[in-house]
Design a protein around this motif. Structure first.
Motif, PDB file in Angstrom:
ATOM      1  N   ARG A  60       0.743  -1.128  -0.088  1.00  0.00           N
ATOM      2  CA  ARG A  60       0.046   0.033  -0.098  1.00  0.00           C
ATOM      3  C   ARG A  60       0.941   1.235   0.139  1.00  0.00           C
ATOM      4  N   ASN A  61       2.034   1.245   0.384  1.00  0.00           N
ATOM      5  CA  ASN A  61       2.987   2.441   0.468  1.00  0.00           C
ATOM      6  C   ASN A  61       4.430   2.094  -0.223  1.00  0.00           C
ATOM      7  N   MET A  62       4.700   1.688  -1.289  1.00  0.00           N
ATOM      8  CA  MET A  62       5.797   1.378  -1.809  1.00  0.00           C
ATOM      9  C   MET A  62       6.642   2.670  -1.904  1.00  0.00           C
ATOM     10  N   ARG A  63       6.053   3.654  -2.343  1.00  0.00           N
ATOM     11  CA  ARG A  63       6.731   5.013  -2.367  1.00  0.00           C
ATOM     12  C   ARG A  63       7.882   5.343  -0.981  1.00  0.00           C
ATOM     13  N   ASN A  64       7.037   5.005   0.210  1.00  0.00           N
ATOM     14  CA  ASN A  64       7.767   5.301   1.251  1.00  0.00           C
ATOM     15  C   ASN A  64       8.886   4.394   1.651  1.00  0.00           C
ATOM     16  N   TYR A  65       8.487   2.937   1.053  1.00  0.00           N
ATOM     17  CA  TYR A  65       9.582   1.998   1.090  1.00  0.00           C
ATOM     18  C   TYR A  65      10.742   2.026   0.456  1.00  0.00           C
ATOM     19  N   LEU A  66      10.545   2.554  -0.992  1.00  0.00           N
ATOM     20  CA  LEU A  66      11.670   2.772  -1.675  1.00  0.00           C
ATOM     21  C   LEU A  66      12.582   3.940  -1.130  1.00  0.00           C
ATOM     22  N   ILE A  67      11.803   4.951  -0.562  1.00  0.00           N
ATOM     23  CA  ILE A  67      12.341   6.253  -0.070  1.00  0.00           C
ATOM     24  C   ILE A  67      13.314   5.973   0.898  1.00  0.00           C
ATOM     25  N   THR A  68      12.815   4.894   1.863  1.00  0.00           N
ATOM     26  CA  THR A  68      13.455   4.646   3.180  1.00  0.00           C
ATOM     27  C   THR A  68      14.650   3.998   2.889  1.00  0.00           C
ATOM     28  N   ILE A  69      14.503   3.010   1.767  1.00  0.00           N
ATOM     29  CA  ILE A  69      15.825   2.359   1.583  1.00  0.00           C
ATOM     30  C   ILE A  69      17.078   3.248   0.973  1.00  0.00           C
TER      31      ILE A  69
END
Length: 174
Positions: A60-69
């Motif tokens: 549901r929140n891939m954007r935050n996942y990518l940005i966190t990485i």
């Protein structure tokens, strides 16, 4: 594209890549001051996502996942490379939160979308400006006169002025 949390973020890999690759590279380049390193870093983030996409539960929140990485990779790089000249390291990155990183990446994504709508030469010049190139470098890269670069920047900023605050545009491209 807005930075709101209710915005629909795609979960399929190709759409995520198209939407976030360029803005993430722009952000990482600003942080590490070296485009090739930034590109490698962002490619590694997407490769990690691709290799783990079946096991990731944050659909549901891939954007935050990518940005966190990406945020964590930048901090790791800076910690590992303390011997780098200080001009290559942006110390504030160590203190930036993931939310601040996400805000900036979203801003770059929105700006990049609008730049894509500009006439081709204006868009080329502005993309190079976003990479941190100065007008003389852009003129050399594109094989055009310095004055022509300035003209393209002026026209592009004039077009973007209606969509963004002029202070923000001048801070990014001034």
């Amino acid at each position: 594209m807005s930075g709101s949390q209710t915005e629909e973020v795609p979960t399929d890999f190709d759409a995520l890549f198209r939407m976030y690759y360029a803005p993430m590279v722009l952000f990482a380049t600003r942080m590490v001051k070296e485009k090739e390193t930034a590109e490698d870093m962002v490619q590694e983030v997407f490769m990690q996502l691709l290799s783990r996409k079946d096991s990731i539960s944050v659909k549901r929140n891939m954007r935050n996942y990518l940005i966190t990485i990406l945020h964590n990779r930048i901090i790791d790089l800076m910690r590992r490379n303390k011997n780098l000249p200080t001009e290559r390291i942006n110390e504030q990155t160590m203190e930036e939160t993931v939310e601040e990183t996400a805000f900036e990446v979203d801003l770059y994504a929105r700006l990049y979308e609008e730049i894509e709508k500009l006439p081709v030469k204006n868009a080329q010049v502005m993309k190079l400006k976003m990479e941190g190139k100065d007008n003389h470098e852009i003129a050399d890269i594109l094989g055009i006169k310095y004055e022509t670069v300035r003209s393209h920047v002026k026209h592009a900023i004039s077009s973007l002025r209606n969509k963004f605050d002029i202070t923000l545009l001048l801070a990014l491209f001034g």
